[in-house]
Design a protein around this motif. Structure first.
Motif, PDB file in Angstrom:
ATOM      1  N   GLY A 167     -27.627  -2.771 -51.554  1.00  0.00           N
ATOM      2  CA  GLY A 167     -28.057  -3.667 -52.611  1.00  0.00           C
ATOM      3  C   GLY A 167     -27.022  -4.677 -53.078  1.00  0.00           C
ATOM      4  O   GLY A 167     -27.342  -5.865 -53.230  1.00  0.00           O
ATOM      5  N   PRO A 168     -25.767  -4.271 -53.331  1.00  0.00           N
ATOM      6  CA  PRO A 168     -24.770  -5.238 -53.789  1.00  0.00           C
ATOM      7  C   PRO A 168     -24.540  -6.386 -52.798  1.00  0.00           C
ATOM      8  O   PRO A 168     -24.355  -7.538 -53.212  1.00  0.00           O
ATOM      9  CB  PRO A 168     -23.513  -4.383 -53.964  1.00  0.00           C
ATOM     10  CG  PRO A 168     -24.039  -3.019 -54.277  1.00  0.00           C
ATOM     11  CD  PRO A 168     -25.265  -2.879 -53.426  1.00  0.00           C
ATOM     12  N   PHE A 169     -24.525  -6.096 -51.512  1.00  0.00           N
ATOM     13  CA  PHE A 169     -24.372  -7.159 -50.504  1.00  0.00           C
ATOM     14  C   PHE A 169     -25.589  -8.089 -50.509  1.00  0.00           C
ATOM     15  O   PHE A 169     -25.455  -9.314 -50.454  1.00  0.00           O
ATOM     16  CB  PHE A 169     -24.191  -6.561 -49.106  1.00  0.00           C
ATOM     17  CG  PHE A 169     -22.835  -6.009 -48.828  1.00  0.00           C
ATOM     18  CD1 PHE A 169     -21.811  -6.843 -48.389  1.00  0.00           C
ATOM     19  CD2 PHE A 169     -22.566  -4.663 -49.006  1.00  0.00           C
ATOM     20  CE1 PHE A 169     -20.544  -6.347 -48.118  1.00  0.00           C
ATOM     21  CE2 PHE A 169     -21.295  -4.148 -48.746  1.00  0.00           C
ATOM     22  CZ  PHE A 169     -20.284  -4.983 -48.304  1.00  0.00           C
ATOM     23  N   VAL A 170     -26.769  -7.487 -50.574  1.00  0.00           N
ATOM     24  CA  VAL A 170     -28.006  -8.278 -50.583  1.00  0.00           C
ATOM     25  C   VAL A 170     -28.038  -9.182 -51.810  1.00  0.00           C
ATOM     26  O   VAL A 170     -28.351 -10.380 -51.705  1.00  0.00           O
ATOM     27  CB  VAL A 170     -29.239  -7.348 -50.571  1.00  0.00           C
ATOM     28  CG1 VAL A 170     -30.515  -8.148 -50.783  1.00  0.00           C
ATOM     29  CG2 VAL A 170     -29.306  -6.579 -49.263  1.00  0.00           C
ATOM     30  N   ASP A 171     -27.691  -8.639 -52.965  1.00  0.00           N
ATOM     31  CA  ASP A 171     -27.739  -9.414 -54.206  1.00  0.00           C
ATOM     32  C   ASP A 171     -26.717 -10.541 -54.214  1.00  0.00           C
ATOM     33  O   ASP A 171     -27.017 -11.656 -54.664  1.00  0.00           O
ATOM     34  CB  ASP A 171     -27.511  -8.497 -55.410  1.00  0.00           C
ATOM     35  CG  ASP A 171     -28.656  -7.514 -55.612  1.00  0.00           C
ATOM     36  OD1 ASP A 171     -29.753  -7.752 -55.077  1.00  0.00           O
ATOM     37  OD2 ASP A 171     -28.434  -6.487 -56.297  1.00  0.00           O
ATOM     38  N   GLU A 172     -25.514 -10.255 -53.731  1.00  0.00           N
ATOM     39  CA  GLU A 172     -24.480 -11.287 -53.696  1.00  0.00           C
ATOM     40  C   GLU A 172     -24.865 -12.406 -52.735  1.00  0.00           C
ATOM     41  O   GLU A 172     -24.688 -13.593 -53.035  1.00  0.00           O
ATOM     42  CB  GLU A 172     -23.142 -10.674 -53.279  1.00  0.00           C
ATOM     43  CG  GLU A 172     -22.002 -11.686 -53.158  1.00  0.00           C
ATOM     44  CD  GLU A 172     -21.732 -12.445 -54.443  1.00  0.00           C
ATOM     45  OE1 GLU A 172     -21.431 -13.656 -54.362  1.00  0.00           O
ATOM     46  OE2 GLU A 172     -21.820 -11.838 -55.532  1.00  0.00           O
TER      47      GLU A 172
END
Length: 683
Positions: free
Chosen positions: A326-331
């Motif tokens: 999720g953090p990679f996708v959101d960034e």
């Protein structure tokens, strides 16, 4: 290409089954009339035909938070996403799918793609072998080898190898080397000084640093590495050509032996490097932009190892961020979705997975799609529509007063040798060598990228397969391929959301499919770029000097016209970069209109909801550009796209068409009015 945005829609009910080759005319009040329903009659057609034709539809269809635009393509896409989703769910749940079969691959890709819990648990682990490979480099001499490993995985690392037909010998496949290696959309983002672009640059550096933090770097190291990436990319951008310069096929064609390429870039051993990328038998390449590769050679001699480690780690992470936790996708979404495109919410995971699945297994999905949604009778109908538009184009070539008789003979020969590919291919790609499992979404995308790279590389040294398609049938787009002298019209290109064939009159379809798709793509064979290829697909001058001069005068007229359109305060359309598409839009309209004039509906002249057949034809064309866009996305399009914004793909060419003036009573003083002497007439 027809569309300014490459979407992933499939075909809706529009082409699921009119049994005859001609369309039924809607004449009764109980049939839907999407053209009339979309009108905004508070706008005068002579002031803004785009808004007149589409205004009410646009008001009733706001841009969703997750999208950068909303238009007819999105509607087609949404109608089909549900079908694809169900197909994928059924494949994932099947207990008896044969290992290695397309259903197994579709099902496993979907199942692991939708497993967000697993993705979050894995984090960046799927990238560890690639990141470790980069970190393990001891000298700059190892950099080409690592790049040679990453490029087949789809990573945009420094150079841009591509396999395609030789522009000057279309019977041969060649290896091209194009400018590449940037994380921003193109060179202008690195140098433009307006506040919008300067802000994007600043946000990009922050984004790169944030991505490094997600990879485990501390803030100081991440910021330092982001600066290294930006500096290296800025140097590459400085040697990259502008959008309009990339459209000159002669200026971007430099065939070289490996020895000549080595001489162009002292210090690079290209035979070894190409071998590391799988091109062990390559002895000749076609370099698009030699100055770019001179810079590549210089950078490989002057940039320190740590800069290359930062650059390569960033590009690996950038390529695969959408497949990770999720953090990679959101960034990734924050920068590429919000900053660049203006979307404020990320698209649902299932739609993003379907997009990736399309890229990985497009032909496997296509086989299922056409079987259910594009029947043989529909294909026969659009085959006939193509023939009608080709016939109208032949009439135009014979009648134009600026082309000499000898050149007309050659032009007609080229036109009649254009191969139309309608609906779907006769043979499908074989995915038997592609491994898809449930280990991770990132792994499946890697396998798919590697498979596609090998698929293309294996074409070298083999006969050209002129039956191959460059798009899947479920793609809402179309294209002209100069090297094959062909127009490719996927089934989905004919889709009209929410409208059955029986309820679509000839005027609508000749404007929507005949003009904006079929006529448009045919005209690409004779635009400022396509006209430089002969009937056999070779880059060869078949015009007389005087004919070419007269043609270029008309091209300059359309360049000047579109240069004059200013948007978003100070940005303007790049008339030279968009010339080919603007020529094709104008050509498609006038050619499609003459094809329509041969139909029963036109000859009878009966009105539908107060609209004449000719008015409905022009509204049918405008239907193809029924969309609106966020400012951020529009600004990006103006810098990166060879297509003009949708509003000007309607208003621009209409202002040059006398029949449009007659149909809607356009008078001097109205905003679209152009005096006869300034109207562009090519075909």
């Amino acid at each position: 290409m027809k569309k300014s945005l490459l979407l992933l829609p499939l075909l809706a009910a529009a082409v699921t089954g009119c049994p005859s080759n001609s369309l039924k005319t809607a004449t009764t009040a109980d049939k839907p009339d999407i053209l009339h329903a979309a009108l905004d009659t508070t706008v005068a057609p002579g002031d803004d035909f785009f808004s007149y034709a589409n205004g009410t539809w646009i008001k009733n269809n706001p841009i969703p938070a997750s999208e950068s635009n909303m238009g007819i393509g999105k509607k087609v896409q949404d109608e089909v996403y549900a079908r694809l989703r169900q197909t994928s769910i059924e494949a994932a749940g099947a207990q008896n799918a044969t290992p290695g079969s397309n259903p197994q691959k579709i099902g496993d890709f979907w199942a692991v793609g939708m497993d967000s819990v697993k993705a979050d648990r894995l984090g960046a682990t799927p990238l560890k072998p690639e990141l470790d490979r980069i970190a393990a480099m001891k000298t700059v001499a190892e950099v080409p080898g690592v790049i040679g490993h990453e490029i087949p995985l789809g990573v945009n690392a420094l150079i841009g190898p591509r396999v395609g037909q030789d522009d000057k010998n279309s019977d041969k496949m060649a290896l091209y080397l194009r400018q590449a290696g940037l994380g921003l959309p193109n060179r202008d983002y690195y140098f433009n000084t307006d506040s919008r672009t300067k802000n994007i640059r600043a946000e990009y550096v922050k984004h790169v640093a944030n991505t490094f933090k997600l990879l485990g770097q501390d803030a100081t190291t991440a910021q330092a590495n982001a600066a290294k990436v930006m500096a290296l990319e800025t140097t590459l951008a400085k040697s990259s050509r502008k959008l309009e310069a990339l459209r000159d096929p002669y200026a971007n064609y430099h065939k070289m032996s490996i020895a000549q390429l080595d001489k162009l870039t002292p210090g690079i051993d290209w035979k070894t490097w190409l071998g590391q990328m799988g091109g062990t038998s390559v002895d000749t390449v076609i370099v698009g932009q030699p100055e770019f590769y001179q810079t590549v050679g210089q950078l490989l001699k002057t940039k320190p190892l740590d800069d290359w480690k930062a650059y390569l780690a960033w590009h690996v992470a950038h390529e695969y961020a959408p497949t990770l936790s999720g953090p990679f996708v959101d960034e990734n979404f924050h920068f590429y979705g919000t900053v660049l495109r203006g979307a404020t919410a990320i698209r649902p995971r299932w739609k993003r997975v379907l997009d990736m699945q399309e890229n990985a297994l497009g032909d496997a999905l296509g086989q299922l799609f056409v079987k259910e949604y594009f029947k043989p009778e529909a294909k026969a109908r659009y085959d006939t529509l193509v023939k009608n538009v080709v016939s109208a184009f032949a009439d135009h070539i014979q009648k134009v007063d600026w082309m000499s008789a000898p050149t007309k003979v050659v032009a007609l020969d080229k036109l009649h040798k254009i191969t139309p590919k309608v609906g779907y291919p006769d043979k499908w790609k074989d995915y038997s060598a592609l491994t898809i499992d449930r280990s991770s979404l990132a792994a499946n995308v890697m396998h798919a990228n590697q498979w596609q790279y090998n698929y293309e590389l294996n074409k070298l040294g083999k006969p050209v397969d002129r039956t191959e398609w460059g798009m899947t049938p479920q793609t809402y787009n179309a294209y002209y391929n100069g090297s094959n002298n062909e127009i490719v019209l996927p089934a989905a290109a004919f889709a009209i959301p929410g409208l059955l064939d029986a309820d679509a009159d000839d005027a609508l379809v000749y404007g929507y499919a005949g003009a904006s798709t079929i006529g448009h793509e045919l005209t690409h064979g004779f635009d400022d770029e396509g006209s430089q290829y002969d009937a056999h697909g070779n880059l060869h001058e078949w015009w007389s000097k005087d004919d070419r001069k007269r043609f270029n005068e008309r091209v300059n007229g359309i360049v000047k016209q579109f240069n004059g359109y200013t948007l978003l305060d100070s940005l303007h359309i790049n008339g030279k970069a968009t010339a080919g598409e603007n020529i094709a839009d104008l050509g498609g309209i006038v050619i499609g209109l003459d094809a329509f004039k041969k139909t029963k509906q036109y000859k009878e002249g009966k009105k539908i909801n107060g609209l004449t057949p000719t008015q409905r034809y022009f509204l049918g064309y405008a239907l193809g550009w029924q969309m609106h866009v966020r400012d951020e996305s529009l600004a990006s399009q103006l810098l990166t796209d060879v297509h003009s914004p949708a509003q000007y793909r309607v208003n621009g060419p209409m202002a040059d068409v006398p029949a449009f003036y007659e149909a809607f009573g356009i008078k001097p003083g109205q905003k679209l009015y152009r005096p006869d002497s300034t109207r562009v007439m090519i075909w």
